[in-house]
Design a protein around this motif. Structure first.
Motif, PDB file in Angstrom:
ATOM      1  N   ASP A   7       0.822  -1.153  -0.074  1.00 47.85           N
ATOM      2  CA  ASP A   7       0.028   0.045   0.003  1.00 47.85           C
ATOM      3  C   ASP A   7       0.756   1.452   0.027  1.00 47.85           C
ATOM      4  N   VAL A   8       0.675   1.921  -0.786  1.00 43.24           N
ATOM      5  CA  VAL A   8       1.382   3.325  -1.141  1.00 43.24           C
ATOM      6  C   VAL A   8       1.570   4.136   0.131  1.00 43.24           C
ATOM      7  N   HIS A   9       0.246   4.480   0.699  1.00 44.14           N
ATOM      8  CA  HIS A   9       0.159   5.308   2.060  1.00 44.14           C
ATOM      9  C   HIS A   9       0.552   4.602   3.371  1.00 44.14           C
ATOM     10  N   GLU A  10       0.281   3.293   3.247  1.00 47.50           N
ATOM     11  CA  GLU A  10       0.508   2.521   4.607  1.00 47.50           C
ATOM     12  C   GLU A  10       1.587   1.750   4.609  1.00 47.50           C
ATOM     13  N   ILE A  11       2.456   1.750   3.619  1.00 50.65           N
ATOM     14  CA  ILE A  11       3.785   0.980   3.404  1.00 50.65           C
ATOM     15  C   ILE A  11       4.940   2.109   3.203  1.00 50.65           C
ATOM     16  N   ILE A  12       4.733   2.370   1.675  1.00 51.35           N
ATOM     17  CA  ILE A  12       5.792   3.177   1.150  1.00 51.35           C
ATOM     18  C   ILE A  12       6.091   4.287   1.873  1.00 51.35           C
ATOM     19  N   GLY A  13       5.144   5.340   2.139  1.00 53.35           N
ATOM     20  CA  GLY A  13       5.160   6.488   2.948  1.00 53.35           C
ATOM     21  C   GLY A  13       6.040   6.215   4.194  1.00 53.35           C
ATOM     22  N   PRO A  14       5.598   5.416   5.050  1.00 56.14           N
ATOM     23  CA  PRO A  14       6.115   5.119   6.292  1.00 56.14           C
ATOM     24  C   PRO A  14       7.638   4.612   6.078  1.00 56.14           C
ATOM     25  N   LEU A  15       7.844   3.942   4.949  1.00 54.63           N
ATOM     26  CA  LEU A  15       9.358   3.448   4.729  1.00 54.63           C
ATOM     27  C   LEU A  15      10.224   4.554   4.512  1.00 54.63           C
ATOM     28  N   THR A  16      10.092   5.568   3.920  1.00 54.68           N
ATOM     29  CA  THR A  16      10.838   6.657   3.628  1.00 54.68           C
ATOM     30  C   THR A  16      11.470   7.311   4.892  1.00 54.68           C
ATOM     31  N   LYS A  17      10.854   7.073   6.111  1.00 54.63           N
ATOM     32  CA  LYS A  17      10.933   7.662   7.471  1.00 54.63           C
ATOM     33  C   LYS A  17      11.602   6.730   8.310  1.00 54.63           C
ATOM     34  N   MET A  18      11.823   5.613   7.949  1.00 57.35           N
ATOM     35  CA  MET A  18      12.566   4.684   8.920  1.00 57.35           C
ATOM     36  C   MET A  18      14.212   4.630   8.513  1.00 57.35           C
ATOM     37  N   THR A  19      14.657   3.982   9.818  1.00 55.94           N
ATOM     38  CA  THR A  19      16.028   3.814   9.959  1.00 55.94           C
ATOM     39  C   THR A  19      16.558   2.494   9.166  1.00 55.94           C
ATOM     40  N   MET A  20      17.867   2.330   8.918  1.00 51.28           N
ATOM     41  CA  MET A  20      18.407   1.177   8.134  1.00 51.28           C
ATOM     42  C   MET A  20      18.049  -0.224   9.019  1.00 51.28           C
ATOM     43  N   PRO A  21      18.166  -0.024  10.207  1.00 52.38           N
ATOM     44  CA  PRO A  21      17.759  -1.439  10.829  1.00 52.38           C
ATOM     45  C   PRO A  21      16.284  -1.584  10.639  1.00 52.38           C
ATOM     46  N   GLU A  22      15.388  -0.681  10.794  1.00 52.87           N
ATOM     47  CA  GLU A  22      13.738  -0.899  10.725  1.00 52.87           C
ATOM     48  C   GLU A  22      13.552  -1.384   9.041  1.00 52.87           C
ATOM     49  N   LEU A  23      14.417  -0.662   8.399  1.00 48.92           N
ATOM     50  CA  LEU A  23      13.891  -1.207   6.847  1.00 48.92           C
ATOM     51  C   LEU A  23      14.383  -2.490   6.759  1.00 48.92           C
ATOM     52  N   LEU A  24      15.405  -3.159   7.292  1.00 47.91           N
ATOM     53  CA  LEU A  24      15.952  -4.147   6.906  1.00 47.91           C
ATOM     54  C   LEU A  24      15.162  -5.290   7.666  1.00 47.91           C
ATOM     55  N   GLU A  25      14.563  -5.059   8.845  1.00 49.99           N
ATOM     56  CA  GLU A  25      13.326  -5.835   9.460  1.00 49.99           C
ATOM     57  C   GLU A  25      12.302  -5.819   8.480  1.00 49.99           C
ATOM     58  N   PHE A  26      11.461  -4.726   7.650  1.00 53.49           N
ATOM     59  CA  PHE A  26      10.654  -4.781   6.887  1.00 53.49           C
ATOM     60  C   PHE A  26      10.905  -5.774   5.690  1.00 53.49           C
ATOM     61  N   THR A  27      12.319  -5.666   5.046  1.00 53.25           N
ATOM     62  CA  THR A  27      12.706  -6.398   3.690  1.00 53.25           C
ATOM     63  C   THR A  27      12.935  -7.873   4.346  1.00 53.25           C
ATOM     64  N   ARG A  28      13.304  -8.066   5.316  1.00 58.23           N
ATOM     65  CA  ARG A  28      13.373  -9.584   5.506  1.00 58.23           C
ATOM     66  C   ARG A  28      11.960 -10.099   5.931  1.00 58.23           C
ATOM     67  N   MET A  29      11.147  -9.481   6.447  1.00 55.39           N
ATOM     68  CA  MET A  29       9.706  -9.824   6.740  1.00 55.39           C
ATOM     69  C   MET A  29       8.853 -10.040   5.423  1.00 55.39           C
ATOM     70  N   THR A  30       9.129  -9.131   4.430  1.00 55.06           N
ATOM     71  CA  THR A  30       8.459  -9.722   3.185  1.00 55.06           C
ATOM     72  C   THR A  30       9.142 -10.963   2.573  1.00 55.06           C
ATOM     73  N   GLY A  31      10.507 -11.101   2.651  1.00 57.12           N
ATOM     74  CA  GLY A  31      11.168 -12.453   2.246  1.00 57.12           C
ATOM     75  C   GLY A  31      10.828 -13.461   2.845  1.00 57.12           C
ATOM     76  N   ASP A  32      10.206 -13.280   4.173  1.00 56.74           N
ATOM     77  CA  ASP A  32      10.071 -14.650   4.856  1.00 56.74           C
ATOM     78  C   ASP A  32       8.526 -14.900   4.553  1.00 56.74           C
ATOM     79  N   LEU A  33       7.915 -14.068   4.141  1.00 60.39           N
ATOM     80  CA  LEU A  33       6.629 -14.515   3.285  1.00 60.39           C
ATOM     81  C   LEU A  33       6.713 -15.381   2.068  1.00 60.39           C
ATOM     82  N   ILE A  34       7.651 -15.234   1.287  1.00 62.08           N
ATOM     83  CA  ILE A  34       7.934 -15.914   0.052  1.00 62.08           C
ATOM     84  C   ILE A  34       8.672 -17.239   0.698  1.00 62.08           C
TER      85      ILE A  34
END
Length: 284
Positions: free
Chosen positions: A86-113
């Motif tokens: 979701d552009v507003h519920e995911i993409i927007g918040p990602l632009t304000k996250m720190t590197m460790p927070e971003l890595l937690e997110f990208t690992r979570m999405t990969g864990d789904l796959i």
């Protein structure tokens, strides 16, 4: 697929019954051992949120232990499969996250796959309309894909300034449609048409929109009535043999087949053949 664990077995509590699962962020229904997951935000073309990502990941992890679900269908409501994050519920918040927070997110999405690939049940995606970004990756992670002539599949990560390498795209897509075609889609982010997807092997078949879900469920029920332990072994071998030499693969398949030859389903198939009857499999 796990062997059925009887209720008197002391390990029974470890194996979740998923037929009564209550989903919060998508629709979930079970009939005849087939679970149907429906991404259900049609007004936004079924985008994912942080919560729906996590719930999908956890559900597919739980399916690894479920003996009552024998095949899975994933689809979207309202004429689209999934428009991605979701552009507003995911993409927007990602632009304000720190590197460790971003890595937690990208690992979570990969864990789904990874959870989709590692669950023992065959997963069938029924795809209509928009299938983009993370939605395209979920479709790619399924074992089979049925589409409609209106389906448009786009790995559009570069369109938002990201690498085409996301959630395993650079590993999965070339193996399915070839390195050159995958490179084009991942570099450009353009939509693959339904006919291209069929010609290139992304889609197993195309159906009209009003028929695609029913056809996916029909296929899922056919698989659910088959030798489900052997289906799980097939899925495991398809996944593990990517990293094997031919000699290693032949040995692994020899061991896998010997294990399957010990199942009651193998004996049932022989006895049914001898009696000129159709075997009735039970998954054990």
């Amino acid at each position: 697929m796990k062997h059925y664990i009887t209720h008197h077995n002391p390990m029974r509590a470890q194996f979740d019954a998923m037929a009564s699962h209550q989903a919060k962020h998508f629709a979930y229904a079970v009939e005849g051992g087939v679970a149907t997951l429906t991404l259900n935000r049609p007004e936004r073309k079924n985008p994912l949120t942080f919560d729906s990502y996590a719930e999908l990941r956890d559900l597919f992890h739980a399916l690894n232990r479920a003996t009552d679900i024998k095949a899975v269908v994933i689809t979207g409501a309202g004429g689209n499969f999934c428009s991605g994050g979701d552009v507003h519920e995911i993409i927007g918040p990602l632009t304000k996250m720190t590197m460790p927070e971003l890595l937690e997110f990208t690992r979570m999405t990969g864990d789904l796959i990874k959870a989709m690939r590692l669950c023992p049940q065959p997963v069938i995606a029924a795809i209509d309309g928009i299938c983009a970004g993370a939605g395209a990756m979920m479709a790619l992670a399924a074992d089979m894909r049925l589409g409609t002539p209106q389906a448009k599949t786009a790995f559009l990560f570069t369109r938002v300034g990201l690498a085409g390498a996301d959630m395993g795209a650079c590993a999965l897509l070339p193996r399915l449609i070839g390195q050159g075609r995958a490179s084009e889609l991942l570099f450009t982010g353009r939509a693959m048409t339904a006919q291209e997807g069929l010609n290139w092997g992304f889609f197993n078949a195309l159906y009209e929109p009003q028929d695609v879900l029913a056809q996916a469920q029909k296929l899922a029920h056919e698989l659910a009535s088959g030798p489900t332990f052997a289906h799980a072994m097939t899925k495991t071998m398809l996944h593990q043999e990517w990293a094997m030499t031919l000699d290693q693969a032949i040995e692994a398949e020899a061991q896998a087949q010997a294990i399957c030859m010990q199942t009651q389903d193998f004996t049932r198939a022989y006895e049914a053949f001898a009696a000129k009857q159709k075997p009735v499999f039970a998954g054990d």
